[in-house]
Design a protein around this motif. Structure first.
Motif, PDB file in Angstrom:
ATOM      1  N   TYR A   1       5.361  -0.134  -7.132  1.00  0.00           N
ATOM      2  CA  TYR A   1       4.242   0.451  -6.352  1.00  0.00           C
ATOM      3  C   TYR A   1       3.052  -0.699  -5.692  1.00  0.00           C
ATOM      4  O   TYR A   1       2.865  -1.510  -6.339  1.00  0.00           O
ATOM      5  N   GLN A   2       2.998  -0.884  -4.510  1.00  0.00           N
ATOM      6  CA  GLN A   2       2.214  -1.969  -3.935  1.00  0.00           C
ATOM      7  C   GLN A   2       0.980  -1.513  -3.157  1.00  0.00           C
ATOM      8  O   GLN A   2       1.461  -0.467  -2.618  1.00  0.00           O
ATOM      9  N   PRO A   3      -0.034  -1.910  -3.288  1.00  0.00           N
ATOM     10  CA  PRO A   3      -1.047  -1.534  -2.303  1.00  0.00           C
ATOM     11  C   PRO A   3      -0.851  -1.369  -0.968  1.00  0.00           C
ATOM     12  O   PRO A   3      -0.136  -2.448  -0.588  1.00  0.00           O
ATOM     13  N   LYS A   4      -1.327  -0.596  -0.255  1.00  0.00           N
ATOM     14  CA  LYS A   4      -1.144  -0.516   1.381  1.00  0.00           C
ATOM     15  C   LYS A   4      -2.281  -1.222   2.002  1.00  0.00           C
ATOM     16  O   LYS A   4      -2.075  -1.532   3.272  1.00  0.00           O
ATOM     17  N   GLY A   5      -3.447  -1.064   1.660  1.00  0.00           N
ATOM     18  CA  GLY A   5      -4.733  -1.559   2.294  1.00  0.00           C
ATOM     19  C   GLY A   5      -5.526  -0.599   2.584  1.00  0.00           C
ATOM     20  O   GLY A   5      -5.900   0.276   1.730  1.00  0.00           O
ATOM     21  N   VAL A   6      -6.126  -0.541   3.822  1.00  0.00           N
ATOM     22  CA  VAL A   6      -7.255   0.218   4.205  1.00  0.00           C
ATOM     23  C   VAL A   6      -6.898   1.797   4.066  1.00  0.00           C
ATOM     24  O   VAL A   6      -5.796   2.093   4.538  1.00  0.00           O
TER      25      VAL A   6
END
Length: 88
Positions: A57-62
């Motif tokens: 799981y990776q952060p996607k941003g805003v």
């Protein structure tokens, strides 16, 4: 609770019980369980047993949250809490 009451028209006790309390419960739930929820998961491959695959799981941003007016603290607050814990 007072601010929610003034802005929304709920009585303070209702704002506390239906808006602020559940938001605190979401914060508690996800801070306790985030390491397990976001941990990489191994995928067992049926055909290529010599290979390894994982779900990460990776952060996607805003993020953006559009929510109705009847729960002005809980609905956007729970989305924001989950996003912050996930690292976006």
């Amino acid at each position: 609770a007072r601010t929610v009451s003034l802005e929304n028209g709920k009585v303070p006790s209702e704002a506390l019980l239906t808006d602020i309390g559940p938001t605190l419960a979401v914060i508690s739930y996800f801070t306790d369980r985030a390491p397990n929820i976001l941990a990489p998961e191994r995928i067992h491959l049926a055909l290529a047993k010599h290979r390894r695959s994982f779900i990460t799981y990776q952060p996607k941003g805003v993020i953006a949250a559009i929510s109705p007016w009847n729960f002005p603290f809980f609905l956007p607050g729970s989305d924001v809490v989950m996003s912050l814990i996930a690292g976006t």
